[in-house]
Design a protein around this motif. Structure first.
Motif, mmCIF file in Angstrom:
data_model
loop_
_atom_site.group_PDB
_atom_site.id
_atom_site.type_symbol
_atom_site.label_atom_id
_atom_site.label_comp_id
_atom_site.label_asym_id
_atom_site.label_seq_id
_atom_site.Cartn_x
_atom_site.Cartn_y
_atom_site.Cartn_z
ATOM 1 N N GLN A 1 0.740 -1.227 -0.092
ATOM 2 C CA GLN A 1 0.292 -0.006 -0.066
ATOM 3 C C GLN A 1 0.918 1.168 -0.019
ATOM 4 O O GLN A 1 0.472 2.186 -0.578
ATOM 5 C CB GLN A 1 -0.949 -0.155 1.294
ATOM 6 N N ARG B 1 2.280 1.552 -3.517
ATOM 7 C CA ARG B 1 1.090 2.308 -4.558
ATOM 8 C C ARG B 1 0.739 3.731 -4.176
ATOM 9 O O ARG B 1 0.941 4.315 -5.241
ATOM 10 C CB ARG B 1 -0.135 1.121 -4.038
ATOM 11 N N ASP B 2 0.733 3.980 -2.875
ATOM 12 C CA ASP B 2 0.603 5.357 -2.776
ATOM 13 C C ASP B 2 1.650 6.283 -2.875
ATOM 14 O O ASP B 2 1.458 7.400 -3.630
ATOM 15 C CB ASP B 2 0.114 5.529 -1.217
ATOM 16 N N THR B 3 2.896 5.771 -2.742
ATOM 17 C CA THR B 3 3.795 6.573 -3.277
ATOM 18 C C THR B 3 3.865 6.843 -4.888
ATOM 19 O O THR B 3 4.097 7.793 -5.137
ATOM 20 C CB THR B 3 5.412 5.968 -2.629
ATOM 21 N N PHE B 4 3.856 5.807 -5.412
ATOM 22 C CA PHE B 4 3.828 5.857 -6.770
ATOM 23 C C PHE B 4 2.875 6.850 -7.222
ATOM 24 O O PHE B 4 2.921 7.552 -8.190
ATOM 25 C CB PHE B 4 3.720 4.473 -7.223
ATOM 26 N N HIS B 5 1.574 6.599 -6.747
ATOM 27 C CA HIS B 5 0.494 7.639 -7.252
ATOM 28 C C HIS B 5 0.769 9.038 -7.010
ATOM 29 O O HIS B 5 0.474 9.969 -7.681
ATOM 30 C CB HIS B 5 -0.881 7.096 -6.724
ATOM 31 N N LEU B 6 1.332 9.347 -5.827
ATOM 32 C CA LEU B 6 1.891 10.536 -5.228
ATOM 33 C C LEU B 6 3.028 11.176 -6.553
ATOM 34 O O LEU B 6 2.684 12.384 -6.721
ATOM 35 C CB LEU B 6 2.292 10.602 -3.957
ATOM 36 N N LEU C 1 3.906 9.988 -9.343
ATOM 37 C CA LEU C 1 3.488 9.721 -10.746
ATOM 38 C C LEU C 1 2.543 11.122 -11.324
ATOM 39 O O LEU C 1 2.674 11.605 -12.449
ATOM 40 C CB LEU C 1 2.691 8.590 -11.201
ATOM 41 N N LYS C 2 1.779 11.655 -10.497
ATOM 42 C CA LYS C 2 0.699 12.654 -10.930
ATOM 43 C C LYS C 2 1.472 14.202 -10.951
ATOM 44 O O LYS C 2 0.782 15.040 -11.361
ATOM 45 C CB LYS C 2 -0.397 12.766 -10.171
#
Length: 201
Positions: free
Chosen positions: A18, A21-26, A28-29
């Motif tokens: 988790q 995933r959260d790090t990647f989404h932060l 990536l955007k």
């Protein structure tokens, strides 16, 4: 009553996934023209037309250990390298550390790509451990790091030769041409009865 709840290994792995995933989404955007620092949960006053606090990130406090932590990252082609550090770390120092890490990976893997990181994770961890242990930066000289990684590689190859020795010994014993397998071995007063080895050959 007073016993702390235990976390099973699958729960710990799920929390770790988790966080990834959260790090990647932060990361990536974020646009490539924005700075490479995400301060977890801190904001700066002023800014917008409504006078609202400018939130530096949507990084949840609990995810990374509180508001004292920040994410520092670099983006190279399709690879993201992200470090989570506390407020005492220098952002520029960590960016430099990431640069040395990527250049070392590039030198060790000859133009590093995703597959190198996936299939050689042990070597990637070894390179990182040559640079940082227990949160302390130990080495930033790329030539020293590469020399240590190459020395480890030579050691592993030498040990690989030793680990193959038992199988070579079994193969050599199987290829011995004895007219008959001895059933008893007598050495002085010692009599050794040899078990039936035909099932192993």
């Amino acid at each position: 009553h007073g016993c702390p709840p235990t976390v099973s290994s699958w729960q710990a792995a799920e929390v770790q996934q988790q966080i990834i995933r959260d790090t990647f989404h932060l990361v990536l955007k974020r646009d490539d023209h924005i700075c490479n620092f995400l301060e977890c949960g801190r904001g700066r006053p002023g800014g917008g037309p409504a006078g609202l606090a400018l939130q530096l990130s949507l990084c949840p406090h609990s995810l990374f250990g509180g508001s004292d932590y920040k994410l520092i990252y670099r983006h190279y082609a399709t690879l993201y390298f992200v470090f989570c550090v506390d407020s005492s770390e220098s952002e520029l120092g960590i960016l430099d550390l990431i640069q040395v890490f990527v250049e070392t990976l590039d030198k060790c893997f000859e133009n590093v790509c995703e597959l190198d990181l996936i299939f050689h994770m042990d070597k990637v961890h070894h390179i990182l451990q040559e640079m940082v242990i227990g949160g302390m930066v130990l080495e930033t000289n790329m030539n020293e790091i590469v020399a240590q990684v190459e020395a480890q590689g030579k050691l592993e190859k030498a040990e690989g030769g030793l680990s193959a020795a038992p199988s070579r010994a079994v193969s050599a014993v199987k290829n011995i041409n004895l007219p008959e397998i001895p059933r008893n071995i007598n050495i002085g007063d010692i009599n050794i009865k040899v078990p039936n080895l035909s099932q192993f050959m």
